[in-house]
Write an enzyme that holds these catalytic residues in place. Sequence first.
Site, PDB file in Angstrom:
ATOM      1  CG  PHE A 189      30.537  38.472  48.334  1.00 49.70           C
ATOM      2  CD1 PHE A 189      30.161  38.980  49.573  1.00 49.70           C
ATOM      3  CD2 PHE A 189      30.463  39.311  47.227  1.00 49.70           C
ATOM      4  CE1 PHE A 189      29.728  40.292  49.708  1.00 49.70           C
ATOM      5  CE2 PHE A 189      30.020  40.629  47.356  1.00 49.70           C
ATOM      6  CZ  PHE A 189      29.661  41.120  48.602  1.00 49.70           C
ATOM      7  CE  LYS A 249      25.587  43.157  27.983  1.00 49.01           C
ATOM      8  NZ  LYS A 249      26.183  44.256  27.236  1.00 49.01           N
ATOM      9  CG  ASP A 268      29.548  35.463  42.932  1.00 47.41           C
ATOM     10  OD1 ASP A 268      29.341  36.131  41.892  1.00 47.41           O
ATOM     11  OD2 ASP A 268      29.903  35.982  44.003  1.00 47.41           O
ATOM     12  CE1 TYR A 326      24.573  43.048  31.573  1.00 47.36           C
ATOM     13  CE2 TYR A 326      25.764  41.120  32.373  1.00 47.36           C
ATOM     14  CZ  TYR A 326      25.747  42.308  31.682  1.00 47.36           C
ATOM     15  OH  TYR A 326      26.894  42.769  31.089  1.00 47.36           O
ATOM     16  CG  ASP A 343      17.021  56.463  25.152  1.00 47.43           C
ATOM     17  OD1 ASP A 343      16.944  56.375  26.392  1.00 47.43           O
ATOM     18  OD2 ASP A 343      16.836  55.498  24.373  1.00 47.43           O
ATOM     19  CB  ALA A 364      24.173  52.291  25.805  1.00 47.91           C
ATOM     20  CG  LEU A 424      25.114  62.091  29.748  1.00 49.27           C
ATOM     21  CD1 LEU A 424      25.127  63.613  29.812  1.00 49.27           C
ATOM     22  CD2 LEU A 424      26.525  61.544  29.955  1.00 49.27           C
ATOM     23  CB  SER A 481      28.624  39.819  29.495  1.00 49.20           C
ATOM     24  OG  SER A 481      28.752  39.140  30.702  1.00 49.20           O
ATOM     25  CG  ASP A 503      26.398  57.902  27.669  1.00 49.28           C
ATOM     26  OD1 ASP A 503      27.324  57.075  27.671  1.00 49.28           O
ATOM     27  OD2 ASP A 503      25.531  57.969  28.570  1.00 49.28           O
ATOM     28  CE1 TYR A 514      36.842  51.231  33.771  1.00 50.75           C
ATOM     29  CE2 TYR A 514      35.624  49.169  33.829  1.00 50.75           C
ATOM     30  CZ  TYR A 514      36.805  49.853  33.982  1.00 50.75           C
ATOM     31  OH  TYR A 514      37.940  49.191  34.344  1.00 50.75           O
TER      32      TYR A 514
HETATM   33  N1  UDP Z   1      33.481  39.988  45.455  1.00 49.67           N
HETATM   34  C1  UDP Z   1      33.712  39.935  46.836  1.00 49.67           C
HETATM   35  N2  UDP Z   1      33.411  41.055  47.576  1.00 49.67           N
HETATM   36  C2  UDP Z   1      32.929  42.209  47.005  1.00 49.67           C
HETATM   37  C3  UDP Z   1      32.733  42.254  45.606  1.00 49.67           C
HETATM   38  C4  UDP Z   1      33.014  41.116  44.863  1.00 49.67           C
HETATM   39  O1  UDP Z   1      34.137  38.928  47.379  1.00 49.67           O
HETATM   40  O2  UDP Z   1      32.672  43.168  47.750  1.00 49.67           O
HETATM   41  C5  UDP Z   1      33.802  38.803  44.647  1.00 49.67           C
HETATM   42  C6  UDP Z   1      32.604  38.221  43.889  1.00 49.67           C
HETATM   43  O3  UDP Z   1      31.911  37.318  44.707  1.00 49.67           O
HETATM   44  C7  UDP Z   1      33.300  37.555  42.703  1.00 49.67           C
HETATM   45  C8  UDP Z   1      34.526  38.429  42.445  1.00 49.67           C
HETATM   46  O4  UDP Z   1      34.719  39.174  43.662  1.00 49.67           O
HETATM   47  O5  UDP Z   1      33.739  36.270  43.054  1.00 49.67           O
HETATM   48  C9  UDP Z   1      34.346  39.406  41.305  1.00 49.67           C
HETATM   49  O6  UDP Z   1      33.116  40.087  41.487  1.00 49.67           O
HETATM   50  P1  UDP Z   1      32.707  41.342  40.609  1.00 49.67           P
HETATM   51  O7  UDP Z   1      31.382  41.798  41.131  1.00 49.67           O
HETATM   52  O8  UDP Z   1      33.824  42.326  40.573  1.00 49.67           O
HETATM   53  O9  UDP Z   1      32.579  40.768  39.139  1.00 49.67           O
HETATM   54  P2  UDP Z   1      31.704  39.545  38.546  1.00 49.67           P
HETATM   55  O10 UDP Z   1      32.661  38.402  38.391  1.00 49.67           O
HETATM   56  O11 UDP Z   1      30.575  39.275  39.470  1.00 49.67           O
HETATM   57  O12 UDP Z   1      31.262  40.080  37.219  1.00 49.67           O
END
Ligand code: UDP
Length: 331
Positions: free
Chosen positions: A208, A145, A285, A141, A51, A74, A33, A117, A31, A11
């Site tokens: 969420f 990083k 989160d 993850y 790779d 990657a 793939l 990240s 890549d 992406y």
């Molecule tokens: N989120 C949500 N429903 C979904 C996917 C994501 O409410 O189906 C929320 C997630 O809890 C976070 C925000 O959207 O607060 C961004 O999530 P995403 O996975 O896009 O990116 P992240 O911040 O986790 O890298």
Amino acid sequence: MNVLVVGGAGYIGSHCVRQLQAAGHKAVVMDSLVYGHRKAVSPETPFYDCDMADRPALLEILKKEQIELVMHFAAFAYVGESMSDPLKYYDNNVAKPLSLLQTMREAGVTKFVFSSSCTVLGEEAEPPFTEAMPLRPISAYGQTKADVEVILEYCAKAYGMSAAIFRYFNASGANEAGDIGEDHDPETHLIPIAIQCALGQRKQMYVFGDDYPTPDGTCLRDYVHVDDLSRAHIAAFPKLEEEGVLLKYNLGTGTPASVLEIIKTVEDVSGLPVPYELGPRRSGDVPAAYADSKKAKEELGWEPQYPTIRSIIETAWKWHKAHPKGYDDRD
Ligand code: UDP
């Protein structure tokens, strides 16, 4: 500059390839793939299905294409999977980049750009996030990083390698032409999921958690356009001419949006409803994550060309509407 883009069919990598070409650089894509899409790379772009840990093949590519700088995109990037299968993440996100760096050294290639990240920063960090904050990842993850960031610091000091580390916030959107965009399997990200709901590909989605200490109770994130990310990377190239330099930049617009704001904007842009239900919090989160990108602005002259969530979602909508099955819908 002759640039090898590792993960250039993914992406962010594929968008960076287009930006490199637009800026007059030669982009060579490598890549494996596993997650990348061959169709995300134009037929004119040199492409190697390889790779990054295949040292003999990589060495040959670096020499044959006279590569001067390597960009690494990657990584595996599913936080949940990194917790259930950490060794998979340490192998792909640490062991393989280590092999890549060793091969670069063997070939005498000294410039490196690393996509990191905001997950390298810990839960307790208060936004906006600056580059000065300590590395305190809470997922495997994020730790992988952070590990590569530290490896690069030692490589810069020991070998005079020049490296730029970019910590992305929520990479989003698609290129203006609308022929490349986000296509993950499985898709976990908010914007594509909301768009898939608008398109009727999903019956509904879950928000969420709506009991966070934020204005509307849903999480705040910093959505930043992939092309803006790519432009920041390229803007750092002149600084990498200095031997042993190590640069770190946080990349985000600095203006966060809530989950409900994203859903509302997808509805406005598409003119279609996004059916959703309120669900429980997703583990891991944080309530709010957004960048202080002052350093990138001051040192690189970087300014996001997509500063609003609406401008970002418009490009994502264009891509998904034209390619509801992602790259399977593209010639
Ligand atoms: N989120 C949500 N429903 C979904 C996917 C994501 O409410 O189906 C929320 C997630 O809890 C976070 C925000 O959207 O607060 C961004 O999530 P995403 O996975 O896009 O990116 P992240 O911040 O986790 O890298």
